[in-house]
Structure formats: structure tokens, C-alpha cells
Design an enzyme around this catalytic site. Structure first.
Site, PDB file in Angstrom:
ATOM      1  N   GLY A  15      60.344 -93.400  -7.439  1.00  0.00           N
ATOM      2  CA  GLY A  15      61.596 -93.833  -7.802  1.00  0.00           C
ATOM      3  C   GLY A  15      62.180 -95.205  -7.502  1.00  0.00           C
ATOM      4  O   GLY A  15      63.336 -95.502  -7.525  1.00  0.00           O
ATOM      5  N   LYS A  38      60.277-108.205 -11.226  1.00  0.00           N
ATOM      6  CA  LYS A  38      59.296-107.352 -10.832  1.00  0.00           C
ATOM      7  C   LYS A  38      57.926-108.277 -10.686  1.00  0.00           C
ATOM      8  O   LYS A  38      57.437-108.513 -11.767  1.00  0.00           O
ATOM      9  CB  LYS A  38      59.077-106.237 -11.947  1.00  0.00           C
ATOM     10  CG  LYS A  38      58.011-105.302 -11.117  1.00  0.00           C
ATOM     11  CD  LYS A  38      57.846-104.172 -12.124  1.00  0.00           C
ATOM     12  CE  LYS A  38      56.777-102.847 -11.469  1.00  0.00           C
ATOM     13  NZ  LYS A  38      57.330-102.105 -10.197  1.00  0.00           N
ATOM     14  N   GLY A 117      58.749-103.960  -6.067  1.00  0.00           N
ATOM     15  CA  GLY A 117      57.397-104.042  -5.814  1.00  0.00           C
ATOM     16  C   GLY A 117      56.671-102.938  -6.726  1.00  0.00           C
ATOM     17  O   GLY A 117      57.111-102.581  -7.696  1.00  0.00           O
TER      18      GLY A 117
END
Length: 215
Positions: A15, A38, A117
Site C-alpha cells: 500500500g 518515484k 520506493g
């Protein structure tokens, strides 16, 4: 320099993207300009970034300074194969300078930069770096997102110890899904007894964001 926060997890599909979006909304509700990045995404096919596109859409709704950007502007490194970056890249060395350049560009547009990550802490990026090393590289505190199903005690404690061993300041958030309703009976008693302090992602996101901002 913007406040940097790195969102990681105990594993993949826990999540992180959901949590990152909630963090963006929480910080934006306080009047802060939010940004997102990201560093590496795998499973990018024909120019479609599954996580990057979703994150970009959210941040553009909250910070108009991101309106002119595309997914590749917030995801500097991508691979087609949906696997660990080391595998997806064929073992190619990561160009860390490319990530730092992206961070510097995005920081000019925001007060808080949320960095999401890939997978868990010990997902290999190349022969030198694991995901956990990127957190230290960016000098950011971390939000460790964990699950609430059977086994979360072990998974949470292992990942928390990994962060502690690297001296990375962090907060732990439990992302309890509908199918994990047994958490309060099966796993929470241990955390409560040990004084761990359970913060749930959906219910406590404002508390989590404040704790992270102060780290």
C-alpha cells in the site's frame, strides 16, 4: 531544500502508493506545497507508468506547479519487466546522479517531497544499492508501511530493525485492509503490550504526517 520523506514498506503490494497519496493530501490540507517522486518503477510498458501516473494525477490536483510535468519527470528510472530493479535492468548500474538531479528539480516546486520506493527495503537496485540505501542517500526519514494480516509482527519488526541498524529515523504505519479485520485480535495485542504504538494509515494519517515532518 524541501522536506524529504521516503515511503517504503515491508514488501510489495502493501500500500505504498495508496499511503503516498494520503500523505500528499494531508500535507496539502495544511497549506504546504506538495511534491512526489518515484525514483525507480518497473512494469512500465509502452510509456505507461502504473504508479507514476497515479501519483502524478494526485499531485497535480494538489499543486498546480506540477501541471506541466509528465510521469517520466517524477519517475527518472523505469524498466519494462515487473521485477526487482536489479533483474529488470539486467544488472545495469544505477546512475545515482540522475536521481539527485530529479530531486533537485522537483524540490523547487514544493515544500514537502514524498519519495516512494519500490517493494521492500532489501529489494536490490543494482550490485551496490538496495532500496534501503536510497533512503540514506536522500537523507530522508522514512515511513514504513506494514500490513495487518497474520505475520505482520515478524515482517514489521524485521523491517524496523533494518531501518534502526542504518540509523534511519522512521515512523511505522499499519495499512489495515478489509480482509485483515482480525488484526486487533491476532496481532495488535503484541504491539500494545510491547509499547510499540499502533498508527493506522487511513485513520491516523494526519498524526503520521506530523510525526514525519518533525523528524
Amino acid at each position: 531544500m524541501a522536506k524529504r520523506i521516503f515511503v517504503t514498506a515491508t514488501n510489495t503490494d502493501i500500500g505504498k502508493t495508496y499511503t503516498t497519496k494520503l500523505l500528499l493530501e494531508s500535507f496539502a490540507s495544511r497549506g504546504l506545497r506538495v511534491g512526489v517522486m518515484k525514483p525507480i518503477e518497473t512494469g512500465v510498458v509502452d510509456g505507461f507508468y502504473p504508479d507514476g501516473s497515479e501519483l502524478l494525477k494526485t499531485v497535480q490536483e494538489l499543486n498546480p506547479e506540477f501541471l506541466g510535468l509528465h510521469a517520466e519527470d517524477i519517475v527518472p528510472v523505469s524498466y519494462e519487466l515487473p521485477a526487482a530493479p536489479f533483474v529488470a535492468s539486467g544488472g545495469t548500474a544505477l546512475d545515482m546522479s540522475r536521481l539527485h538531479v530529479t530531486v533537485q528539480k522537483l524540490e523547487k516546486l514544493c515544500d514537502v517531497l514524498i519519495i516512494e520506493g519500490a517493494g521492500g527495503l532489501y529489494v536490490p537496485v543494482d550490485e551496490k544499492y538496495m532500496i534501503i540505501d536510497l533512503i540514506a542517500e536522500f537523507e530522508a526519514p522514512a515511513l514504513l508501511v506494514t500490513h495487518c494480516s497474520l505475520g505482520c509482527i515478524n515482517d514489521t519488526l524485521l523491517s524496523k530493525k533494518a531501518l534502526e541498524d542504518k540509523n534511519i529515523a522512521h515512523v511505522v504505519g499499519f495499512n489495515c485492509r478489509d480482509q485483515e479485520a482480525g488484526f486487533d485480535k491476532i496481532s495488535r495485542p503484541y504491539f500494545d503490550k510491547s509499547g510499540f504504538g499502533v498508527l493506522k494509515i487511513q485513520k491516523d494519517i494526519d498524526t503520521i504526517s506530523q510525526l514525519l515532518y518533525n523528524l
